[in-house]
Motif scaffolding. Structure first.
Motif, PDB file in Angstrom:
ATOM      1  N   ASP A 260       2.294 -19.031  46.710  1.00  0.00           N
ATOM      2  CA  ASP A 260       2.255 -19.442  45.311  1.00  0.00           C
ATOM      3  C   ASP A 260       2.734 -18.353  44.366  1.00  0.00           C
ATOM      4  O   ASP A 260       2.997 -18.637  43.186  1.00  0.00           O
ATOM      5  N   ASP A 261       2.838 -17.129  44.869  1.00  0.00           N
ATOM      6  CA  ASP A 261       3.315 -16.033  44.030  1.00  0.00           C
ATOM      7  C   ASP A 261       4.837 -15.988  43.954  1.00  0.00           C
ATOM      8  O   ASP A 261       5.394 -15.212  43.169  1.00  0.00           O
ATOM      9  N   PHE A 262       5.518 -16.779  44.777  1.00  0.00           N
ATOM     10  CA  PHE A 262       6.969 -16.864  44.753  1.00  0.00           C
ATOM     11  C   PHE A 262       7.404 -18.010  43.845  1.00  0.00           C
ATOM     12  O   PHE A 262       6.622 -18.932  43.580  1.00  0.00           O
ATOM     13  N   PRO A 263       8.642 -18.003  43.368  1.00  0.00           N
ATOM     14  CA  PRO A 263       9.134 -19.178  42.632  1.00  0.00           C
ATOM     15  C   PRO A 263       9.047 -20.424  43.510  1.00  0.00           C
ATOM     16  O   PRO A 263       9.075 -20.347  44.741  1.00  0.00           O
ATOM     17  N   ALA A 264       8.938 -21.558  42.874  1.00  0.00           N
ATOM     18  CA  ALA A 264       8.863 -22.818  43.620  1.00  0.00           C
ATOM     19  C   ALA A 264      10.130 -23.006  44.443  1.00  0.00           C
ATOM     20  O   ALA A 264      11.229 -22.633  44.014  1.00  0.00           O
ATOM     21  N   PRO A 265      10.019 -23.570  45.651  1.00  0.00           N
ATOM     22  CA  PRO A 265      11.211 -23.800  46.481  1.00  0.00           C
ATOM     23  C   PRO A 265      12.274 -24.578  45.719  1.00  0.00           C
ATOM     24  O   PRO A 265      11.978 -25.535  45.000  1.00  0.00           O
ATOM     25  N   GLY A 266      13.511 -24.119  45.857  1.00  0.00           N
ATOM     26  CA  GLY A 266      14.624 -24.776  45.201  1.00  0.00           C
ATOM     27  C   GLY A 266      14.842 -24.360  43.766  1.00  0.00           C
ATOM     28  O   GLY A 266      15.746 -24.877  43.112  1.00  0.00           O
ATOM     29  N   THR A 267      14.027 -23.399  43.272  1.00  0.00           N
ATOM     30  CA  THR A 267      14.174 -22.948  41.887  1.00  0.00           C
ATOM     31  C   THR A 267      14.300 -21.432  41.839  1.00  0.00           C
ATOM     32  O   THR A 267      13.806 -20.726  42.718  1.00  0.00           O
ATOM     33  N   GLY A 268      14.937 -20.929  40.777  1.00  0.00           N
ATOM     34  CA  GLY A 268      15.020 -19.491  40.552  1.00  0.00           C
ATOM     35  C   GLY A 268      15.513 -18.739  41.762  1.00  0.00           C
ATOM     36  O   GLY A 268      16.479 -19.147  42.427  1.00  0.00           O
ATOM     37  N   ASP A 269      14.839 -17.628  42.083  1.00  0.00           N
ATOM     38  CA  ASP A 269      15.243 -16.814  43.233  1.00  0.00           C
ATOM     39  C   ASP A 269      14.896 -17.475  44.561  1.00  0.00           C
ATOM     40  O   ASP A 269      15.282 -16.972  45.621  1.00  0.00           O
ATOM     41  N   CYS A 270      14.145 -18.574  44.540  1.00  0.00           N
ATOM     42  CA  CYS A 270      13.866 -19.339  45.758  1.00  0.00           C
ATOM     43  C   CYS A 270      14.787 -20.546  45.890  1.00  0.00           C
ATOM     44  O   CYS A 270      14.507 -21.467  46.660  1.00  0.00           O
ATOM     45  N   SER A 271      15.877 -20.547  45.130  1.00  0.00           N
ATOM     46  CA  SER A 271      16.807 -21.668  45.228  1.00  0.00           C
ATOM     47  C   SER A 271      17.481 -21.734  46.584  1.00  0.00           C
ATOM     48  O   SER A 271      18.051 -22.759  46.952  1.00  0.00           O
ATOM     49  N   VAL A 272      17.415 -20.630  47.375  1.00  0.00           N
ATOM     50  CA  VAL A 272      18.026 -20.623  48.706  1.00  0.00           C
ATOM     51  C   VAL A 272      17.105 -21.274  49.736  1.00  0.00           C
ATOM     52  O   VAL A 272      17.473 -21.388  50.905  1.00  0.00           O
ATOM     53  N   HIS A 273      15.898 -21.684  49.334  1.00  0.00           N
ATOM     54  CA  HIS A 273      14.929 -22.261  50.279  1.00  0.00           C
ATOM     55  C   HIS A 273      14.524 -23.661  49.850  1.00  0.00           C
ATOM     56  O   HIS A 273      14.519 -23.977  48.661  1.00  0.00           O
ATOM     57  N   ASN A 274      14.147 -24.460  50.853  1.00  0.00           N
ATOM     58  CA  ASN A 274      13.568 -25.759  50.535  1.00  0.00           C
ATOM     59  C   ASN A 274      12.147 -25.902  51.061  1.00  0.00           C
ATOM     60  O   ASN A 274      11.367 -26.672  50.512  1.00  0.00           O
ATOM     61  N   ALA A 275      11.759 -25.169  52.123  1.00  0.00           N
ATOM     62  CA  ALA A 275      10.396 -25.255  52.669  1.00  0.00           C
ATOM     63  C   ALA A 275      10.012 -23.907  53.265  1.00  0.00           C
ATOM     64  O   ALA A 275       9.779 -23.801  54.473  1.00  0.00           O
ATOM     65  N   PRO A 276       9.926 -22.846  52.449  1.00  0.00           N
ATOM     66  CA  PRO A 276       9.733 -21.499  53.006  1.00  0.00           C
ATOM     67  C   PRO A 276       8.302 -21.239  53.470  1.00  0.00           C
ATOM     68  O   PRO A 276       7.356 -21.875  53.004  1.00  0.00           O
ATOM     69  N   TYR A 277       8.183 -20.289  54.387  1.00  0.00           N
ATOM     70  CA  TYR A 277       6.888 -19.735  54.758  1.00  0.00           C
ATOM     71  C   TYR A 277       7.087 -18.255  55.053  1.00  0.00           C
ATOM     72  O   TYR A 277       8.180 -17.811  55.405  1.00  0.00           O
ATOM     73  N   LEU A 278       6.039 -17.458  54.885  1.00  0.00           N
ATOM     74  CA  LEU A 278       6.108 -16.022  55.153  1.00  0.00           C
ATOM     75  C   LEU A 278       6.142 -15.786  56.651  1.00  0.00           C
ATOM     76  O   LEU A 278       5.467 -16.478  57.421  1.00  0.00           O
ATOM     77  N   SER A 279       6.933 -14.798  57.068  1.00  0.00           N
ATOM     78  CA  SER A 279       7.227 -14.688  58.486  1.00  0.00           C
ATOM     79  C   SER A 279       7.487 -13.241  58.878  1.00  0.00           C
ATOM     80  O   SER A 279       7.485 -12.329  58.050  1.00  0.00           O
ATOM     81  N   TYR A 280       7.694 -13.049  60.175  1.00  0.00           N
ATOM     82  CA  TYR A 280       8.201 -11.795  60.711  1.00  0.00           C
ATOM     83  C   TYR A 280       9.692 -11.716  60.408  1.00  0.00           C
ATOM     84  O   TYR A 280      10.344 -12.752  60.270  1.00  0.00           O
ATOM     85  N   PRO A 281      10.293 -10.513  60.455  1.00  0.00           N
ATOM     86  CA  PRO A 281       9.596  -9.234  60.412  1.00  0.00           C
ATOM     87  C   PRO A 281       9.349  -8.819  58.970  1.00  0.00           C
ATOM     88  O   PRO A 281      10.153  -9.100  58.093  1.00  0.00           O
ATOM     89  N   SER A 282       8.218  -8.193  58.730  1.00  0.00           N
ATOM     90  CA  SER A 282       7.876  -7.645  57.432  1.00  0.00           C
ATOM     91  C   SER A 282       7.181  -6.317  57.682  1.00  0.00           C
ATOM     92  O   SER A 282       6.625  -6.101  58.767  1.00  0.00           O
ATOM     93  N   GLY A 283       7.204  -5.414  56.700  1.00  0.00           N
ATOM     94  CA  GLY A 283       6.569  -4.128  56.909  1.00  0.00           C
ATOM     95  C   GLY A 283       6.820  -3.196  55.744  1.00  0.00           C
ATOM     96  O   GLY A 283       7.273  -3.607  54.675  1.00  0.00           O
ATOM     97  N   PHE A 284       6.531  -1.901  55.972  1.00  0.00           N
ATOM     98  CA  PHE A 284       6.620  -0.902  54.919  1.00  0.00           C
ATOM     99  C   PHE A 284       8.024  -0.291  54.871  1.00  0.00           C
ATOM    100  O   PHE A 284       8.491   0.287  55.852  1.00  0.00           O
ATOM    101  N   VAL A 285       8.688  -0.419  53.721  1.00  0.00           N
ATOM    102  CA  VAL A 285       9.923   0.336  53.473  1.00  0.00           C
ATOM    103  C   VAL A 285       9.566   1.796  53.256  1.00  0.00           C
ATOM    104  O   VAL A 285      10.236   2.706  53.749  1.00  0.00           O
ATOM    105  N   ASP A 286       8.518   2.048  52.500  1.00  0.00           N
ATOM    106  CA  ASP A 286       7.871   3.351  52.385  1.00  0.00           C
ATOM    107  C   ASP A 286       6.426   3.072  52.007  1.00  0.00           C
ATOM    108  O   ASP A 286       6.001   1.910  51.950  1.00  0.00           O
TER     109      ASP A 286
END
Length: 361
Positions: A260-286
């Motif tokens: 819910d902290d991301f833009p709604a799917p299909g809008t704004g910076d989430c316009s590249v997604h239609n049904a996103p979910y958080l996934s691997y890989p994720s981690g610390f850049v620093d």
């Protein structure tokens, strides 16, 4: 808000045809593994990609067979059709093997290296079938393959993945059992553990960790990363609803980033997604910046509807691990970017079919 990253280095991928590429950040220099049925090549990714080791594969392996590489690159252990087989670098001389018969090593096999041991020599921990439905056999070996200890743990069993975890001194601190067959969903249980040095490294299983001391609560969360100070770790809701940051060693949740902290799917910076979910890989850049991945399940109809230029299977976002606040979506100069590896030094690497790219904010 989009973030345009700065390209730090480009690493062309050699031997692209019929090979599998794996990025690895466990050592002091990130590495790229290029694997085929015939060999494993290790490249260190510094200012340039440098070939540092080659391991000819033993018979009965494929690019998808499991393989584990010693931290000093002196040997690699391949999971073949019937055994763990250790081979020396370059010449490929077989050093030792541990048969496991027809066991599905690709699903349930496990091998880990640790720095613990006499005179600082590394130890090898590998799992074998115990022959019992609710027991796990773990062998402790030295670098030469000599069996130092056999530990039969009263947990695990067939069709459950068993792994070890370590304390800050490189000593065994616990055992986690992952059960993908529990009611149609993946569940896990964690136990305290220790090594009995009087028995050359035999593992002694302790109490099961209570949920409030285990950030990976059964069936709910997966570990992602720990910062360089070991002050904070990052976990993922297994259903892809959020990532959380925990203070260490208490594992208290200090920040959460949800869908819910991301833009709604299909809008704004989430316009590249239609049904996103958080996934691997994720981690610390620093220590002060985290990278999180939004994943889109492949949907041919959505690709046709949105068009390949407007739909993405992955997107990468930078966030503040102290607060969970989003900095923005990473906007790369090329259209297709999927595999990503945060390095913890302020950079991250993405992998494409022809090259790897190292980025900095």
């Amino acid at each position: 808000m989009t973030i345009t990253p700065r390209l730090v280095a480009r690493y062309p991928i050699p031997d692209r045809a019929d090979a599998r590429r794996v990025l690895d950040a466990d050592g002091p220099v990130p590495r790229l593994q290029v694997r085929s049925a015939a060999s494993l090549h290790i490249h260190e990714l510094g200012e340039q990609a440098e070939l540092v080791a080659e391991f000819p594969a033993p018979p009965a392996t494929t690019p998808w067979s499991p393989v584990w590489v010693a931290p000093d690159l002196s040997f690699a252990v391949f999971g073949t059709g019937t055994a763990y087989v250790a081979v020396a670098r370059d010449g490929g001389r077989m050093l030792w093997q541990q048969p496991y018969g027809a066991w599905e090593v690709g699903r349930w096999g496990y091998l880990a290296f640790s720095p613990a041991g006499a005179a600082g020599e590394p130890r090898i921990w590998l799992r074998l079938p115990s022959g019992l439905p609710d027991r796990t056999l773990v062998l402790t070996l030295d670098a030469a393959g000599t069996v130092l200890a056999r530990s039969v743990l009263p947990c695990g069993g067939y069709e459950r993945f068993v792994s070890l975890w370590w304390d800050g001194h490189g000593e065994v601190a616990g055992v986690t059992v992952t059960d993908p067959t529990a009611g149609g969903r993946t569940a896990h249980t964690s136990y305290r553990a220790a090594c009995r040095e009087s028995e050359s490294g035999a593992i002694v299983l302790g109490d099961r960790l209570p949920p409030d001391r285990d950030p990976l609560r059964p069936g709910e969360r997966a570990y992602l990363d720990t910062d360089s100070r070991a002050a904070r770790c990052m976990t993922l809701d297994r259903r892809g609803r959020d990532v959380s940051w925990h203070s260490l060693p208490t594992h208290r949740v200090t920040a959460t980033l949800g869908l819910d902290d991301f833009p709604a799917p299909g809008t704004g910076d989430c316009s590249v997604h239609n049904a996103p979910y958080l996934s691997y890989p994720s981690g610390f850049v620093d220590d002060d910046t985290a990278l999180v991945t939004l994943h889109n399940p492949y949907d041919e109809a959505a690709v046709y509807l949105f068009g390949e230029d407007a739909w993405r299977e992955y997107s990468h976002w930078l966030a503040d691990p102290a607060t969970g606040a989003l900095h923005g979506r990473v906007e790369y100069p090329m259209p297709e970017v999927d595999n990503v590896l945060p390095l913890g030094d302020g950079t991250w690497i993405t992998g494409e079919w022809d090259a790897c790219y190292r980025w900095q904010r």
